[in-house]
Design a protein around this motif. Sequence first.
Motif, PDB file in Angstrom:
ATOM      1  N   ASP A 140     -22.909  13.946   7.292  1.00 29.34           N
ATOM      2  CA  ASP A 140     -22.934  13.212   8.557  1.00 29.34           C
ATOM      3  C   ASP A 140     -23.768  13.976   9.594  1.00 29.34           C
ATOM      4  O   ASP A 140     -24.502  13.370  10.353  1.00 29.34           O
ATOM      5  CB  ASP A 140     -21.511  12.978   9.042  1.00 29.34           C
ATOM      6  N   ARG A 141     -23.626  15.273   9.604  1.00 26.75           N
ATOM      7  CA  ARG A 141     -24.378  16.092  10.563  1.00 26.75           C
ATOM      8  C   ARG A 141     -25.884  16.010  10.281  1.00 26.75           C
ATOM      9  O   ARG A 141     -26.690  15.896  11.204  1.00 26.75           O
ATOM     10  CB  ARG A 141     -23.881  17.534  10.502  1.00 26.75           C
ATOM     11  N   LEU A 142     -26.256  16.049   9.010  1.00 26.15           N
ATOM     12  CA  LEU A 142     -27.669  15.970   8.644  1.00 26.15           C
ATOM     13  C   LEU A 142     -28.258  14.601   8.994  1.00 26.15           C
ATOM     14  O   LEU A 142     -29.383  14.509   9.502  1.00 26.15           O
ATOM     15  CB  LEU A 142     -27.839  16.249   7.145  1.00 26.15           C
ATOM     16  N   ALA A 143     -27.493  13.546   8.756  1.00 20.86           N
ATOM     17  CA  ALA A 143     -27.957  12.198   9.109  1.00 20.86           C
ATOM     18  C   ALA A 143     -28.151  12.079  10.617  1.00 20.86           C
ATOM     19  O   ALA A 143     -29.135  11.486  11.083  1.00 20.86           O
ATOM     20  CB  ALA A 143     -26.960  11.162   8.616  1.00 20.86           C
ATOM     21  N   HIS A 144     -27.227  12.635  11.387  1.00 17.67           N
ATOM     22  CA  HIS A 144     -27.336  12.596  12.856  1.00 17.67           C
ATOM     23  C   HIS A 144     -28.558  13.393  13.318  1.00 17.67           C
ATOM     24  O   HIS A 144     -29.302  12.955  14.210  1.00 17.67           O
ATOM     25  CB  HIS A 144     -26.062  13.141  13.497  1.00 17.67           C
ATOM     26  N   LEU A 145     -28.783  14.562  12.711  1.00 19.02           N
ATOM     27  CA  LEU A 145     -29.927  15.396  13.069  1.00 19.02           C
ATOM     28  C   LEU A 145     -31.247  14.697  12.719  1.00 19.02           C
ATOM     29  O   LEU A 145     -32.190  14.702  13.517  1.00 19.02           O
ATOM     30  CB  LEU A 145     -29.836  16.736  12.331  1.00 19.02           C
ATOM     31  N   THR A 146     -31.298  14.058  11.567  1.00 14.41           N
ATOM     32  CA  THR A 146     -32.493  13.323  11.151  1.00 14.41           C
ATOM     33  C   THR A 146     -32.778  12.179  12.112  1.00 14.41           C
ATOM     34  O   THR A 146     -33.920  11.975  12.537  1.00 14.41           O
ATOM     35  CB  THR A 146     -32.319  12.785   9.718  1.00 14.41           C
ATOM     36  N   LYS A 147     -31.755  11.421  12.462  1.00 18.42           N
ATOM     37  CA  LYS A 147     -31.927  10.304  13.398  1.00 18.42           C
ATOM     38  C   LYS A 147     -32.381  10.808  14.763  1.00 18.42           C
ATOM     39  O   LYS A 147     -33.257  10.236  15.394  1.00 18.42           O
ATOM     40  CB  LYS A 147     -30.643   9.500  13.533  1.00 18.42           C
TER      41      LYS A 147
END
Length: 98
Positions: free
Chosen positions: A1-8
Motif C-alpha cells: 500500500d505504501r509503494l502504491a501511494h508513493l508511485t501515485k
Amino acid sequence: DRLAHLTKSCTDVVFDFTCTGLFERHKLTYVFHLACMILEEAGNLDKSSLSLFLKGDTSVGLPSEQKPEHVKWLGDNGWKDLLHLSHSSDSFLKVKDA
C-alpha cells in the motif's frame, strides 16, 4: 500500500510539473498521448481505431455510398470518414443511418 501511494504521488507530481511547463493549447495533446501510452501498455488500445480517429479514411477513391439528403451539410471527406467508421466496428454500424 505504501509503494502504491508513493508511485501515485510521484506520478501526480511529475504530471503537474510537466503540465506547468506546457502552453495551455498543448496540454490536451499531452494528456491524449499519455492516455494512449497507458492504454497501449495495458493492451487495450485498438490501433486501427486510433488510426481512423487521427487520420480519417485515407483511401483515394470516391465514397462507396451516395450521401443521403439529410447529411448534405457534411463535407465529402467527412462522409467518407463516417462510412469507414460504420464499416470498421460493430459499435458504429448504424451511425450513418442516424
